[in-house]
Design an enzyme around this catalytic site. Structure first.
Site, mmCIF file in Angstrom:
data_model
loop_
_atom_site.group_PDB
_atom_site.id
_atom_site.type_symbol
_atom_site.label_atom_id
_atom_site.label_comp_id
_atom_site.label_asym_id
_atom_site.label_seq_id
_atom_site.Cartn_x
_atom_site.Cartn_y
_atom_site.Cartn_z
ATOM 1 N N THR A 1 -50.177 -19.440 50.127
ATOM 2 C CA THR A 1 -50.737 -19.117 51.440
ATOM 3 C C THR A 1 -52.158 -18.586 51.352
ATOM 4 O OG1 THR A 1 -48.531 -18.631 52.307
ATOM 5 C CG2 THR A 1 -50.387 -17.719 53.525
ATOM 6 N N THR B 1 -46.060 -16.733 47.866
ATOM 7 C CA THR B 1 -45.054 -15.663 47.776
ATOM 8 C C THR B 1 -43.628 -16.179 47.620
ATOM 9 O OG1 THR B 1 -45.029 -15.552 50.206
ATOM 10 C CG2 THR B 1 -46.468 -14.012 49.051
ATOM 11 N N ASP B 2 -43.379 -17.467 47.887
ATOM 12 C CA ASP B 2 -42.016 -17.998 47.737
ATOM 13 C C ASP B 2 -41.492 -17.844 46.312
ATOM 14 O OD1 ASP B 2 -41.694 -18.714 50.351
ATOM 15 O OD2 ASP B 2 -42.309 -20.790 50.080
#
Length: 199
Positions: free
Chosen positions: A63, A140-141
């Protein structure tokens, strides 16, 4: 006297015939010029203050690198490492940065094979005596999974800091630059040494 000069020559690190770096208990290096019958302290410099930290930053996508693409109707990993670094004012005052565009994928696409490739590349940077720490930008996943793997396989006291973002660069209050700046400050400083991989 001559005994002091001889002591300086034997204990100090020779820079020239009459110039030596004398280590102090406070972690400082004192520049000493040795004359034939006496020695004079000419300059005292903190080693940490005299040399700016060098930090390698691996950019992997996520992101933090997203920008809305009207052609496809959603945000895609578009920003390069230099694009991100340009958003951080005064970055040169924090550390000397080595930008490395490792890959540019969403966090959900960051596979275990990519994690292992990243670990090998990070290990090379950590083995470089001129590098003080490493920062990794990631989606962040899978950021925590990558941090866990790196903590298992890397063998270094140097800081390794993983950082991501919640909002992409096309959204209001994009948090990427501020997060990256904070991660860089942690990796460039001495307090995070020996703490393992940090998120």
């Amino acid at each position: 006297d001559r005994r002091k000069a001889a002591s300086a020559r034997s204990l100090g690190e020779s820079l020239d015939r009459d110039l030596f770096l004398w280590p102090s208990s406070a972690g400082e290096s004192v520049l000493i010029r040795v004359h034939s019958c006496s020695f004079v302290v000419t300059v005292a410099l903190s080693a940490a203050a005299s040399m700016k930290s060098r930090v390698a930053i691996f950019f992997t996508g996520g992101t933090i690198s997203l920008r809305f693409d009207p052609a496809v109707g959603w945000a895609t990993p578009t920003l390069s490492g230099n694009d991100l670094l340009e958003q951080i004012a005064g970055i040169g005052e924090i550390a000397e940065v080595i930008p490395i565009d490792f890959t540019r994928v969403p966090g959900a696409h960051f596979t275990p094979a990519l994690m292992m490739d990243l670990a090998r590349s990070v290990a090379v940077q950590l083995a470089d005596q001129r590098v003080n720490g490493v920062v990794i930008t990631q989606g962040t996943d899978t950021l925590e999974e990558t941090a866990y793997l790196l903590d298992l396989v890397l063998d270094s006291e140097k800081p390794v800091v993983l950082v991501g973002a919640i909002r992409n660069s096309s959204e209001l209050s994009w948090d990427g630059p501020a997060n990256l700046r904070s991660a860089l400050r942690v990796a460039a400083g001495p307090d995070a040494r020996g703490l393992g991989v940090i998120v």
